[in-house]
Design a protein around this motif. Structure first.
Motif, PDB file in Angstrom:
ATOM      1  N   LEU A 183       0.824  -1.211   0.000  1.00 22.51           N
ATOM      2  CA  LEU A 183       0.000   0.000   0.000  1.00 22.51           C
ATOM      3  C   LEU A 183       0.857   1.260   0.000  1.00 22.51           C
ATOM      4  O   LEU A 183       0.527   2.251  -0.659  1.00 22.51           O
ATOM      5  N   ILE A 184       1.960   1.244   0.735  1.00 23.02           N
ATOM      6  CA  ILE A 184       2.858   2.407   0.763  1.00 23.02           C
ATOM      7  C   ILE A 184       3.465   2.642  -0.615  1.00 23.02           C
ATOM      8  O   ILE A 184       3.513   3.771  -1.108  1.00 23.02           O
ATOM      9  N   ILE A 185       3.909   1.576  -1.250  1.00 24.54           N
ATOM     10  CA  ILE A 185       4.636   1.717  -2.515  1.00 24.54           C
ATOM     11  C   ILE A 185       3.714   2.064  -3.670  1.00 24.54           C
ATOM     12  O   ILE A 185       4.123   2.720  -4.639  1.00 24.54           O
ATOM     13  N   VAL A 186       2.433   1.650  -3.585  1.00 25.02           N
ATOM     14  CA  VAL A 186       1.480   1.974  -4.648  1.00 25.02           C
ATOM     15  C   VAL A 186       1.324   3.487  -4.793  1.00 25.02           C
ATOM     16  O   VAL A 186       1.158   4.013  -5.901  1.00 25.02           O
ATOM     17  N   LYS A 187       1.414   4.202  -3.681  1.00 22.65           N
ATOM     18  CA  LYS A 187       1.219   5.652  -3.708  1.00 22.65           C
ATOM     19  C   LYS A 187       2.304   6.394  -4.474  1.00 22.65           C
ATOM     20  O   LYS A 187       2.087   7.520  -4.930  1.00 22.65           O
ATOM     21  N   ILE A 188       3.507   5.799  -4.607  1.00 24.70           N
ATOM     22  CA  ILE A 188       4.579   6.512  -5.307  1.00 24.70           C
ATOM     23  C   ILE A 188       4.663   6.144  -6.786  1.00 24.70           C
ATOM     24  O   ILE A 188       5.471   6.724  -7.519  1.00 24.70           O
ATOM     25  N   LEU A 189       3.831   5.214  -7.242  1.00 23.10           N
ATOM     26  CA  LEU A 189       3.929   4.752  -8.639  1.00 23.10           C
ATOM     27  C   LEU A 189       3.726   5.878  -9.654  1.00 23.10           C
ATOM     28  O   LEU A 189       4.439   5.922 -10.665  1.00 23.10           O
ATOM     29  N   PRO A 190       2.771   6.813  -9.457  1.00 23.20           N
ATOM     30  CA  PRO A 190       2.643   7.913 -10.432  1.00 23.20           C
ATOM     31  C   PRO A 190       3.932   8.725 -10.572  1.00 23.20           C
ATOM     32  O   PRO A 190       4.354   9.061 -11.688  1.00 23.20           O
ATOM     33  N   TRP A 191       4.554   9.062  -9.430  1.00 25.44           N
ATOM     34  CA  TRP A 191       5.833   9.799  -9.486  1.00 25.44           C
ATOM     35  C   TRP A 191       6.909   8.972 -10.182  1.00 25.44           C
ATOM     36  O   TRP A 191       7.681   9.490 -10.987  1.00 25.44           O
ATOM     37  N   TYR A 192       6.943   7.677  -9.870  1.00 29.28           N
ATOM     38  CA  TYR A 192       7.968   6.793 -10.434  1.00 29.28           C
ATOM     39  C   TYR A 192       7.842   6.723 -11.958  1.00 29.28           C
ATOM     40  O   TYR A 192       8.838   6.839 -12.688  1.00 29.28           O
ATOM     41  N   LYS A 193       6.622   6.549 -12.451  1.00 28.37           N
ATOM     42  CA  LYS A 193       6.407   6.461 -13.899  1.00 28.37           C
ATOM     43  C   LYS A 193       6.774   7.768 -14.589  1.00 28.37           C
ATOM     44  O   LYS A 193       7.386   7.767 -15.668  1.00 28.37           O
ATOM     45  N   GLN A 194       6.401   8.904 -13.967  1.00 25.27           N
ATOM     46  CA  GLN A 194       6.739  10.210 -14.536  1.00 25.27           C
ATOM     47  C   GLN A 194       8.258  10.408 -14.565  1.00 25.27           C
ATOM     48  O   GLN A 194       8.809  10.922 -15.544  1.00 25.27           O
ATOM     49  N   SER A 195       8.945   9.992 -13.515  1.00 22.61           N
ATOM     50  CA  SER A 195      10.405  10.137 -13.448  1.00 22.61           C
ATOM     51  C   SER A 195      11.088   9.273 -14.500  1.00 22.61           C
ATOM     52  O   SER A 195      12.105   9.674 -15.078  1.00 22.61           O
ATOM     53  N   LEU A 196      10.536   8.113 -14.765  1.00 20.46           N
ATOM     54  CA  LEU A 196      11.091   7.252 -15.812  1.00 20.46           C
ATOM     55  C   LEU A 196      10.987   7.923 -17.176  1.00 20.46           C
ATOM     56  O   LEU A 196      11.930   7.887 -17.978  1.00 20.46           O
ATOM     57  N   GLU A 197       9.836   8.548 -17.442  1.00 24.06           N
ATOM     58  CA  GLU A 197       9.646   9.234 -18.727  1.00 24.06           C
ATOM     59  C   GLU A 197      10.601  10.411 -18.872  1.00 24.06           C
ATOM     60  O   GLU A 197      11.189  10.630 -19.932  1.00 24.06           O
ATOM     61  N   GLU A 198      10.761  11.183 -17.784  1.00 24.81           N
ATOM     62  CA  GLU A 198      11.687  12.310 -17.827  1.00 24.81           C
ATOM     63  C   GLU A 198      13.123  11.835 -18.005  1.00 24.81           C
ATOM     64  O   GLU A 198      13.930  12.472 -18.681  1.00 24.81           O
ATOM     65  N   GLY A 199      13.437  10.701 -17.411  1.00 25.46           N
ATOM     66  CA  GLY A 199      14.777  10.143 -17.555  1.00 25.46           C
ATOM     67  C   GLY A 199      15.071   9.734 -18.981  1.00 25.46           C
ATOM     68  O   GLY A 199      16.194   9.908 -19.474  1.00 25.46           O
ATOM     69  N   LYS A 200      14.069   9.200 -19.673  1.00 29.31           N
ATOM     70  CA  LYS A 200      14.259   8.809 -21.074  1.00 29.31           C
ATOM     71  C   LYS A 200      14.534  10.033 -21.948  1.00 29.31           C
ATOM     72  O   LYS A 200      15.339   9.980 -22.876  1.00 29.31           O
ATOM     73  N   LYS A 201      13.869  11.135 -21.643  1.00 25.47           N
ATOM     74  CA  LYS A 201      14.066  12.353 -22.433  1.00 25.47           C
ATOM     75  C   LYS A 201      15.472  12.923 -22.233  1.00 25.47           C
ATOM     76  O   LYS A 201      16.021  13.552 -23.142  1.00 25.47           O
TER      77      LYS A 201
END
Length: 400
Positions: A183-201
């Motif tokens: 439950l704790i880790i599910v809350k950070i998934l939106p930030w994690y996915k966004q950070s992955l996209e920014e990292g690719k750029k």
């Protein structure tokens, strides 16, 4: 406005980094924290030899740690954010079910399932810490890793709190730990996915260079450090039982050893952003030697002081080696993290099986001689590792 936006992103990243550290605490409490401490209970419940008890650690380490590089390599090209909640839930599920198994072999299966969950969780979580780090790689890894190391330290305390009263069936409560971590880790998934996209750029057109020989040497040093750490955590209670010291005292001393290691992990990682990784690693291994030698020869307050200093220095290089490995393998952050956190720690499980055989054959006292030899070998190998100047082109690894 731009500065304010950057500040907000940094604050958000720091918040998510602490969430990653918290889930790392929960995950490692359920694996490298409590499983070594459970060995006496498993040994009594299933009438095991020292070798069979050591095999429990072997299975746990092979699945939770040795598999990490493979999961890391699998996710380097295509990260899997959902591995985070799935992994930590499986970790708790396997550990909880291990308390209800009717045979030793089914116990090993459940320990293996729990370990696989941890192996799935770690590479993605370490990548998340890397994404949240900015320029302070060592500090970020210190925050993330100290969560895991503190989980290892707290694990033995769970025995006197409730497991010694309930027996191994009390492990069923750890299903709730796995669920809470998810439950704790599910809350950070939106930030994690966004950070992955920014990292690719931001990915550089020219990828960093690898340093294979350096990585091999570093992995060997991490392995020797792991054999020392896990060996002490797993066999210190047996050692004290052999000298007629109650199990609960041995578990408290093990906690002190690992708690000091968590403090060392944080401070070592914090200072690694300003001091050479190579020489911090060298100092960590070298200073460990006298405390390993003194350990079997002291009791009482002196034993407590020795264990605190031993634990502090042996694990003060933990976060350092993760960042160091990522510098040597800049285009495969998951693989590098898996090697440093997983394979190195997992090798400790292999070492624990060897130590179990030595204990059965020659006595548990002989095992403690190994804890002097291993840091000596690690210190020597560290001298031949490349310094940061040779890796300077790798200092900004890609984030994908």
């Amino acid at each position: 406005m731009e500065v304010t936006l950057k500040q907000k992103k940094r604050v958000k990243a720091k918040k998510e980094l602490f969430s990653l550290g918290t889930t790392h605490f929960i995950n490692d409490l359920m694996t490298t924290g409590i499983v070594p401490a459970l060995m006496p209970l498993y040994k009594e419940a299933f009438h095991l030899s020292y070798t069979q008890a050591g095999a429990i650690l072997l299975v746990s380490s092979l699945t939770s740690s040795v598999m990490q590089p493979f999961f890391g390599l699998f996710t380097d090209k295509s990260p899997k954010p959902w591995f985070l909640p799935l992994g930590i839930f499986i970790t708790g599920l396997g550990l909880a079910l291990s308390g209800f198994m009717p045979s030793y072999w089914l116990l090993l299966v459940m320990i293996g399932i729990s370990g696989i969950g941890s192996g799935i969780f770690h590479p993605e979580a370490s990548r998340g810490a890397h994404l949240a780090a900015g320029q302070a790689k060592g500090t970020a890894q210190a925050i993330f890793q100290v969560g895991g190391n503190f989980g290892q330290a707290v694990g033995p305390l769970m025995l006197p709190l409730f497991l010694l009263a309930t027996g191994i069936k009390g492990l069923g409560w750890f299903l709730l730990f796995g669920l809470a971590g998810s439950l704790i880790i599910v809350k950070i998934l939106p930030w994690y996915k966004q950070s992955l996209e920014e990292g690719k750029k931001r990915k550089k057109a020219v990828e960093g260079k690898t340093h294979i020989l350096g990585l091999v040497g570093l992995t060997i040093v991490v392995t020797f450090r792991s054999w020392t750490q896990i060996g002490v955590a797993g066999f210190l209670p047996f050692y004290y039982l052999h000298h007629n010291i109650p199990l609960k005292i041995g578990d408290i001393l093990t906690f002190l050893f690992l708690f000091a290691g968590a403090v060392g992990t944080f401070l070592g990682g914090r200072y690694s952003d300003r001091i050479s990784h190579k020489w911090l690693l060298f100092i960590s291994m070298f200073i460990t030697i006298p405390f390993a030698w003194i350990l079997p020869h002291v009791t009482g307050v002196l034993a407590i002081i020795d264990l605190l200093l031993f634990g502090f220095f042996v694990l003060s290089s933990f976060a350092i080696t993760v960042v160091y490995g990522q510098m040597m393998l800049p285009n495969n952050i998951g693989l590098a993290s898996g090697l440093m956190i997983g394979l190195g720690v997992g090798a400790g499980g292999i070492g624990s099986t060897l130590m179990g055989w030595i204990s059965d054959t020659y006595g548990v006292n002989v095992v403690f001689d190994l804890f002097v030899i291993l840091p000596i070998l690690g210190t020597i190998i560290t001298l031949f590792l490349p310094g940061e100047k040779k890796l300077i082109g790798n200092h900004e690894p890609q984030s994908s």
